[in-house]
Design an enzyme around this catalytic site. Sequence first.
Site, PDB file in Angstrom:
ATOM      1  CE  LYS A  17       0.858   1.417   4.182  1.00  0.00           C
ATOM      2  NZ  LYS A  17       1.314   2.996   5.103  1.00  0.00           N
ATOM      3  CB  SER A  19      -0.550  -4.401   7.537  1.00  0.00           C
ATOM      4  OG  SER A  19       0.368  -3.999   8.745  1.00  0.00           O
ATOM      5  CG  ASP A  44      -1.351   0.586   8.825  1.00  0.00           C
ATOM      6  OD1 ASP A  44      -2.157   1.570   8.792  1.00  0.00           O
ATOM      7  OD2 ASP A  44      -0.329   0.569   8.185  1.00  0.00           O
ATOM      8  CG  MET A  89      10.990  -6.544   7.476  1.00  0.00           C
ATOM      9  SD  MET A  89      11.793  -7.911   8.576  1.00  0.00           S
ATOM     10  CE  MET A  89      10.829  -7.498   9.643  1.00  0.00           C
ATOM     11  CG  LEU A 138       6.343   0.030   0.636  1.00  0.00           C
ATOM     12  CD1 LEU A 138       7.790  -0.853  -0.103  1.00  0.00           C
ATOM     13  CD2 LEU A 138       5.624   1.008  -0.238  1.00  0.00           C
ATOM     14  N   GLY A 139       3.292  -1.435   4.056  1.00  0.00           N
ATOM     15  CA  GLY A 139       2.066  -2.322   4.954  1.00  0.00           C
ATOM     16  C   GLY A 139       2.784  -3.576   4.237  1.00  0.00           C
ATOM     17  N   GLY A 140       3.824  -3.779   4.626  1.00  0.00           N
ATOM     18  CA  GLY A 140       4.040  -5.623   4.706  1.00  0.00           C
ATOM     19  C   GLY A 140       3.286  -6.869   4.840  1.00  0.00           C
TER      20      GLY A 140
END
Length: 290
Positions: free
Chosen positions: A23, A115, A148, A107, A111-113
């Site tokens: 995201k 989540s 998120d 990490m 970028l919301g990895g």
Amino acid sequence: MAFPWLQTPPTDPKFYGFPAPAKLNLMLKIVGRRDDGYHLLETVFRFIDYGDTIWLAPDDSGHIVLETPLPHVAPDHDLTVRAARALQQATACQAGVRIRIDKRLPMGGGLGGGSSDAATTLMALNQLWGLGLSRQALQNIAVTLGADVPVFIFGEAAFASGIGEELTTCTVPHAWYVVLHPAVEVATAKIFASEGLTRNSPRSIMRALETTQRQNTLQNVVFEMFPEVKNCYDSISRYGNAMMTGSGACIFLECESQKEAEQVYCSLADEYQGFIAEGLIEHPFYSLSR
């Protein structure tokens, strides 16, 4: 959807692959703070056609096994494991699953990895375990995992308020993005604890698309703590109005076309790691939940 890496399954045919897209925060500001310490925010989320892949092999063991633990993250703390266990507990499900993660998103990159990985795990296991939970029911579980996580299950570009869980669909333009990673990991908790963080930005008058504001009130705090992020921002800003996503560290630039994005990225690829990606209107698995 692109997600071309899904075309190559792992050697074990028992695994099913599911995309977990990144995201971007097209706008992000802090408008207050709750008595319990959680920050109140307003942001616009959009998904992009780039991310991790979650591989799941369901079984009847009842055990949740992460076969590809991430460095410095205990399996019990991994969000995919926590998501699977939360789904088990919420439904009294006796099934199990083996989990593998193809990690492409950095990490501490904003970028919301993690989540996204958790949300994809919830949505996919809801199908694989035959649970039949609604989208709202999955979002209720998701919010216990992180602020998120619910938006990835909500599944559309969204204006978010509260701690990020109050979501309203909004319209975003077609665009391509150059995303650069300045090779540092930014801890969200450290940024939100900073005394220099602006916590009283004015609230938006309309719960609608806020991309015209193009601001991230966390940005200057991150720049002070991590000069590498500021240098990355300065480099890509030569080509347009760049912005940091989330609490950092990644910097992105919106472009009108793939060609423009490729040209900008090629000019910076020797200096920074990153990628280009097309913006998505909805999550690839939007249709999985109702």
